[in-house]
Motif scaffolding. Structure first.
Motif, PDB file in Angstrom:
ATOM      1  N   SER A  53     -12.573 -14.612 -26.475  1.00  0.00           N
ATOM      2  CA  SER A  53     -13.275 -13.720 -25.216  1.00  0.00           C
ATOM      3  C   SER A  53     -14.569 -13.302 -25.586  1.00  0.00           C
ATOM      4  CB  SER A  53     -12.617 -12.477 -25.049  1.00  0.00           C
ATOM      5  OG  SER A  53     -13.184 -11.633 -23.979  1.00  0.00           O
ATOM      6  N   LYS A  55     -15.930 -11.078 -24.249  1.00  0.00           N
ATOM      7  CA  LYS A  55     -16.008  -9.496 -24.597  1.00  0.00           C
ATOM      8  C   LYS A  55     -16.064  -8.983 -25.985  1.00  0.00           C
ATOM      9  CE  LYS A  55     -12.986  -5.362 -23.212  1.00  0.00           C
ATOM     10  NZ  LYS A  55     -12.028  -4.963 -22.343  1.00  0.00           N
ATOM     11  N   THR A  56     -15.294  -9.966 -26.679  1.00  0.00           N
ATOM     12  CA  THR A  56     -15.232  -9.423 -28.258  1.00  0.00           C
ATOM     13  C   THR A  56     -16.324 -10.476 -29.109  1.00  0.00           C
ATOM     14  OG1 THR A  56     -13.404 -11.263 -28.459  1.00  0.00           O
ATOM     15  CG2 THR A  56     -12.839  -9.007 -28.106  1.00  0.00           C
ATOM     16  N   GLY A  86     -11.601 -14.095 -21.640  1.00  0.00           N
ATOM     17  CA  GLY A  86     -11.834 -12.845 -20.834  1.00  0.00           C
ATOM     18  C   GLY A  86     -11.640 -13.026 -19.431  1.00  0.00           C
ATOM     19  N   PHE A 101     -20.592 -12.863 -16.674  1.00  0.00           N
ATOM     20  CA  PHE A 101     -19.527 -12.866 -17.877  1.00  0.00           C
ATOM     21  C   PHE A 101     -18.507 -14.270 -17.768  1.00  0.00           C
ATOM     22  CE2 PHE A 101     -15.411 -12.184 -19.522  1.00  0.00           C
ATOM     23  CZ  PHE A 101     -15.535 -11.092 -20.767  1.00  0.00           C
ATOM     24  N   GLN A 105     -18.496 -17.030 -20.472  1.00  0.00           N
ATOM     25  CA  GLN A 105     -16.893 -17.441 -21.004  1.00  0.00           C
ATOM     26  C   GLN A 105     -16.676 -18.958 -20.908  1.00  0.00           C
ATOM     27  OE1 GLN A 105     -14.290 -14.992 -22.460  1.00  0.00           O
ATOM     28  NE2 GLN A 105     -14.258 -17.103 -22.957  1.00  0.00           N
ATOM     29  N   PRO A 358     -12.620  -8.104 -18.945  1.00  0.00           N
ATOM     30  CA  PRO A 358     -13.541  -6.844 -18.738  1.00  0.00           C
ATOM     31  C   PRO A 358     -12.973  -6.067 -17.477  1.00  0.00           C
ATOM     32  CG  PRO A 358     -14.385  -8.894 -17.504  1.00  0.00           C
ATOM     33  CD  PRO A 358     -13.218  -9.400 -18.311  1.00  0.00           C
ATOM     34  N   CYS A 382     -10.675  -0.884 -23.452  1.00  0.00           N
ATOM     35  CA  CYS A 382     -11.069  -1.143 -22.124  1.00  0.00           C
ATOM     36  C   CYS A 382     -11.575   0.265 -21.516  1.00  0.00           C
ATOM     37  CB  CYS A 382     -10.243  -1.719 -21.256  1.00  0.00           C
ATOM     38  SG  CYS A 382      -9.468  -3.258 -21.745  1.00  0.00           S
TER      39      CYS A 382
END
Length: 398
Positions: A53, A55-56, A86, A101, A105, A358, A382
């Motif tokens: 992801s 996000k990570t 993600g 995003f 991704q 997200p 989150c």
């Protein structure tokens, strides 16, 4: 200085004779082997790679992967599956994922594909063709998948980090230590459950025992027989509240007879009251959820069928996402389950998972989950409230 035994070919890999990607991968594996006292590397038949992801892993992770892929000297040499990203890679726009995003991704997933990792994008690779045999050595990294492949299938893996699993996929080997060794697969806690359990009870049980045993190996005695979905739920909870990578279950899991239960001194009893109390504690609010998110770990076809039977002919009041792989959704489409769920107002969301998506940037405040793993992680990762319950108690109808 390398302490682990290496074959001549492995030494050549370390020296860069097979290219920079393989050299970098060997550096990771040798370092791990030396840290944990591995005697040698062992061949693996399968890998499952996390760290997907945006996000990570962010831009730094994307840059690292693109650099590895750009070299072109190394690709996965065995069956290697990718963990959830993600977003839903194909339908991110329709589902409301942020565009920037989603673009990043897709670049991450493409970089993994250029390294030979299949775009399966699931935390349940055993449902989409990555199924090792009993006693196979593998290198898996997603915590619930590790618990399942060790415990239910009986293959052998440590709880690997994403870079280590990627390195193992490229080299086709992993250091021989930890749960790859028979002596480390013995139980060290007996868990006697004094009531029949079902559904979200399995997540609550896993949450209780994971917090108690940490990275230990519990041995369960249940009053009723679970199915594979229950075992998936249990393992995910064990791995999230603790760091359990392997559990045994009387007359259920393949290694229960060799788990050494007669030598275990620590015994724990779990009651219905404890399970009910834990179920309540896993909810962080009494508010009604504005998004019901199922499939953590990714939903099986049977779980999707169950939801379809619950919502058929009705209209859902709150949003409903069922996270699964593209492979499972394709069968759901053919069976008509997807159409039933969509007609009721729900969505089957592919690839991603609510924990690594997200969702905090998508207007949601309270997430309804039937996964103790999700209930444990969503508030911290989150920043959202969760309601924990069985599926039929989460979905509201107009």
């Amino acid at each position: 200085m390398i302490n682990m035994f290496l074959t001549k070919k492995e030494e050549q890999m370390c020296d860069g004779e097979f290219g920079e990607t393989i050299r970098k991968s060997m550096d990771i594996l040798v370092a791990l082997g030396d840290i944990y006292g591995a005697s040698k590397l062992v061949d693996i038949t399968s890998a499952q790679v996390s760290g997907v992801s945006y996000k990570t892993i962010g831009d730094a992770g994307l840059e690292y992967l693109e650099d590895l892929a750009r070299d072109g000297s190394g690709k996965a040499t065995i069956n290697a599956s990718l963990n959830p990203p993600g977003t839903d890679l194909d339908n991110w726009k329709e589902l409301g994922f942020p565009e920037e995003f989603a673009i990043k991704q897709n670049q991450i997933v493409d970089a993994y594909a250029n390294l030979g990792i299949y775009k399966t994008c699931t935390c349940t690779p055993y449902l989409v063709g990555n199924v090792p045999r009993f006693a196979d050595h593998v290198s898996w990294s997603e915590s619930s998948a590790v618990a399942f492949v060790n415990s239910v299938i009986g293959a052998r893996t440590n709880r690997e980090g994403g870079p280590a699993a990627l390195a193992a996929a490229i080299v086709g080997k992993t250091p021989l230590y930890g749960f790859h060794l028979e002596q480390n697969r013995k139980a060290n806690l007996i868990v006697n459950v004094d009531c029949k359990i079902n559904g979200a009870d399995f997540g609550a049980l896993g949450y209780i025992i994971g917090k108690f045993v940490g990275g230990g190996v519990p041995y369960f005695n249940l009053m009723n027989s679970p199915n594979n979905n229950d075992l998936k739920t249990l393992g995910a909870a064990l791995a999230s509240s603790g760091s359990v990578a392997l559990y045994h279950m009387e007359n259920i899991t393949p290694e229960h007879k060799n788990a050494g239960k007669d030598d275990v001194e620590d015994i724990m009893f779990v009651s219905r009251d404890q399970i009910n109390e834990t179920r309540q504690k896993l909810s962080t609010t009494d508010k009604k959820p504005d998004l019901i998110c199922l499939g953590c770990p990714h939903a099986s076809l049977d779980e999707i069928k169950q939801v379809a039977s619950i919502v058929q002919g009705k209209t859902i009041k709150n949003k409903l996402w069922i996270c699964t792989s593209v492979s499972v959704k394709a069968t759901s489409d053919r069976m008509g389950y997807t159409k039933i769920i969509e007609q009721a107002g729900g969505n089957i969301v592919c690839d991603t998972c609510m924990v690594v998506a997200p969702i905090e940037d998508m207007g949601f405040e309270v997430i309804g989950v039937n996964s103790a793993k999700a209930a444990n992680y969503v508030p911290s990762m989150c920043g959202l409230d969760v309601v924990y319950n069985d599926v039929e108690n989460l979905i509201q109808f107009k």
